[in-house]
Motif scaffolding. Structure first.
Motif, PDB file in Angstrom:
ATOM      1  N   ARG A  24       0.854  -1.191   0.000  1.00  0.00           N
ATOM      2  CA  ARG A  24       0.000   0.000   0.000  1.00  0.00           C
ATOM      3  C   ARG A  24       0.891   1.242   0.000  1.00  0.00           C
ATOM      4  NH1 ARG A  24      -2.520  -4.121   2.810  1.00  0.00           N
ATOM      5  NH2 ARG A  24      -4.796  -4.199   2.755  1.00  0.00           N
ATOM      6  N   ASP A  26       0.360   4.319  -0.704  1.00  0.00           N
ATOM      7  CA  ASP A  26      -0.171   5.560  -0.110  1.00  0.00           C
ATOM      8  C   ASP A  26      -0.081   5.528   1.414  1.00  0.00           C
ATOM      9  OD1 ASP A  26      -0.634   6.548  -2.589  1.00  0.00           O
ATOM     10  OD2 ASP A  26      -2.757   5.979  -2.642  1.00  0.00           O
ATOM     11  N   LYS A  29       3.565   6.258   2.291  1.00  0.00           N
ATOM     12  CA  LYS A  29       3.868   7.695   2.195  1.00  0.00           C
ATOM     13  C   LYS A  29       3.266   8.461   3.362  1.00  0.00           C
ATOM     14  CE  LYS A  29       4.290   7.905  -2.809  1.00  0.00           C
ATOM     15  NZ  LYS A  29       3.690   8.338  -4.061  1.00  0.00           N
ATOM     16  N   ALA A  30       2.023   8.136   3.685  1.00  0.00           N
ATOM     17  CA  ALA A  30       1.340   8.850   4.769  1.00  0.00           C
ATOM     18  C   ALA A  30       2.064   8.621   6.103  1.00  0.00           C
ATOM     19  CB  ALA A  30      -0.116   8.396   4.867  1.00  0.00           C
ATOM     20  N   THR A  58       9.370   4.439  -2.955  1.00  0.00           N
ATOM     21  CA  THR A  58       8.168   5.139  -2.482  1.00  0.00           C
ATOM     22  C   THR A  58       8.523   6.136  -1.377  1.00  0.00           C
ATOM     23  OG1 THR A  58       6.881   3.169  -3.023  1.00  0.00           O
ATOM     24  CG2 THR A  58       5.817   4.792  -1.605  1.00  0.00           C
ATOM     25  N   ALA A  62       8.075  10.133  -1.176  1.00  0.00           N
ATOM     26  CA  ALA A  62       7.355  10.785  -0.071  1.00  0.00           C
ATOM     27  C   ALA A  62       8.184  11.898   0.566  1.00  0.00           C
ATOM     28  CB  ALA A  62       6.977   9.747   0.988  1.00  0.00           C
ATOM     29  N   GLU A 384      -0.525  -4.739  -5.457  1.00  0.00           N
ATOM     30  CA  GLU A 384      -0.774  -3.444  -4.829  1.00  0.00           C
ATOM     31  C   GLU A 384      -2.225  -3.413  -4.376  1.00  0.00           C
ATOM     32  OE1 GLU A 384       0.895  -0.065  -6.997  1.00  0.00           O
ATOM     33  OE2 GLU A 384      -0.769   1.130  -6.192  1.00  0.00           O
ATOM     34  N   THR A 386      -5.250  -0.843  -2.581  1.00  0.00           N
ATOM     35  CA  THR A 386      -5.492   0.587  -2.384  1.00  0.00           C
ATOM     36  C   THR A 386      -6.122   0.938  -1.028  1.00  0.00           C
ATOM     37  OG1 THR A 386      -7.519   0.294  -3.666  1.00  0.00           O
ATOM     38  CG2 THR A 386      -5.608   1.186  -4.826  1.00  0.00           C
TER      39      THR A 386
END
Ligand code: PLP
Length: 413
Positions: A24, A26, A29-30, A58, A62, A384, A386
């Motif tokens: 994942r 995202d 990155k978060a 990744t 980020a 991957e 989401t």
């Protein structure tokens, strides 16, 4: 890489018999950005936690610009994803040829030591390459004591008085000198950082010069599952722990010096889940297609309860048990030895059946980096996904984080 909305969709589409890592980006990155916002200094991602190319790439996307590396393999992995990323070489015990490679070929100028022989080794290379010691920052690793799922202070670190000696020696040669510690991994007691900061303060106050920086290492805890029978107090949230650390840094006057942290687990844990298949159910035992020699050794050594989500195989039409009764299952791994049994159960609905899948959440740290080929099993399939693991569709059974509160009210199995 194939992309799916959820692990459930991936499992039902691919019907995998081998373990599948659900990445994942995202979430990764978060979580990296969240840490960088919380920590009042620079963030150096600890590559050993998960050094996969897709992870490092990744993280670079980020905005992570610093990486904590320990070996030529890790120098290379970071360089492969980012030309400009800064690397800090914080392993206190290094091969001289690796120090040379770090300085000469990778331009690394930040290192750690915990012994005078390491200083001598470093200085031989620095002289041979005719580098100005003043362009190099050497962190003296201080021994710490504390409670972590993993205690790493037994192996590395100089006692406080010894650290003062090493610091003075480095300063005399002309290096910039910092202090560092690493308190272990999955720290649950916020006092651990304070004790380490108190040691660093003691050392700093006895040095004849100003330190160039303080590196507080890693150890910041990731969220895992909850065992409803556990008597341990719940773990402090990262925000709480970090505000305590910020307060302690200020109290000891370390907010005035350049700070570095080397988080691994807390950044990458949530970025992966793992789909495993129940190869056989035998009573309350599940035999799955992964185990401690592949993706699950960290949960075994760290006695971590992993959050697990049930993905029933729709092809199985008849099941025994009650779907909303959550019970603990003992989990046996894929290899032929009897060591390969997880130290903590999976909490799942009573209806789990041979052929079903389980999505193990928050498995990004120390999982794929510790895989072995023992017995010929080597999980290496990636998709991957989401939707974050914690936000999945309402499952038939989800013995984890928030929903665990509900499970605690259920009668004992
Ligand atoms: C392993 C390690 C880290 C990362 O630890 P986490 O608990 O994953 O945050 C950081 N620094 C050093 C020196 C390490 O050995």
């Amino acid at each position: 890489m194939q992309r799916f909305e959820s692990a459930r969709e991936a499992a039902r589409t691919l019907r995998p018999d081998a373990p599948v890592y659900c990445f994942r980006p995202d979430v990764l990155k978060a979580d990296a950005r969240r840490f960088m916002e919380m920590f009042p200094g620079r963030t150096a991602y600890a590559v050993k936690t998960n050094g996969e190319e897709l992870v490092l790439r990744t993280l670079a996307e980020a905005g992570v610009t610093m990486f904590d590396v320990a070996s030529p393999g890790e120098f290379e992995a970071v360089r492969a994803v980012s030309r400009g990323a800064e690397m800090i070489y914080m392993h206190p015990v290094k091969a001289q040829s690796d120090i040379r490679l770090a300085l000469e070929s990778y331009g690394i100028r930040v290192l750690a030591v915990d012994h005078e022989d390491e200083v001598a080794k470093l200085t031989r290379v620095v002289r041979a390459l005719d580098i100005d010691p003043g362009s190099i920052t050497v962190f003296v690793r201080i021994q710490t004591k504390g409670h972590a799922a993993y205690e790493l202070s037994k192996k590395f670190g100089a006692g406080p008085a010894h650290a003062v000696e090493i610091g003075e020696r480095l300063n005399k040669i002309g290096y910039r000198v910092g202090l560092c510690f690493h308190v272990g991994s999955q720290i649950e007691d916020p006092d651990t950082y304070e004790r380490a900061l108190a040691s660093a303060d003691w050392v700093r106050n006895r040095l004849s010069f100003d330190i160039a920086g303080l590196d507080v290492g890693g150890g910041f805890p990731a969220e895992y599952g909850l065992d409803p029978n556990s008597k341990k107090p719940p773990m402090p949230a990262l925000g709480q722990l970090m505000s305590r650390v910020r307060g302690d840094l200020k109290e000891y006057g370390f907010d005035e010096v350049p700070l570095v942290a080397e988080p691994g687990r807390v950044i990458v844990a949530r970025a992966f889940s793992l789909i495993v298949r129940v190869l056989l159910r035998k009573g309350r035992r599940l035999y799955i297609n992964d185990g401690i020699w592949a993706s699950l050794s960290d949960s075994w050594t760290g006695k971590i309860t992993l959050p697990a989500r049930y993905i029933p195989d729709p092809a199985i039409k008849s099941r025994a048990g009650e779907a909303d009764k959550i019970v603990p299952f003992r989990v046996c791994g894929a290899t032929c030895d009897s060591v390969d049994i997880l130290s903590r159960p999976f909490w799942l609905p009573e209806t789990v059946h041979t052929g079903d899948w389980i999505e193990i959440g928050h498995i990004g740290a120390y999982s794929l980096s510790l895989r072995t080929r023992f017995n010929g099993f080597y999980p290496d399939t990636f998709v991957e996904v989401t939707t974050p693991f914690d936000e999945g569709d309402t499952p038939e059974g989800f013995a984890s984080l928030e929903t665990m509160a509900g499970a605690m009210d259920l009668p004992e199995g």
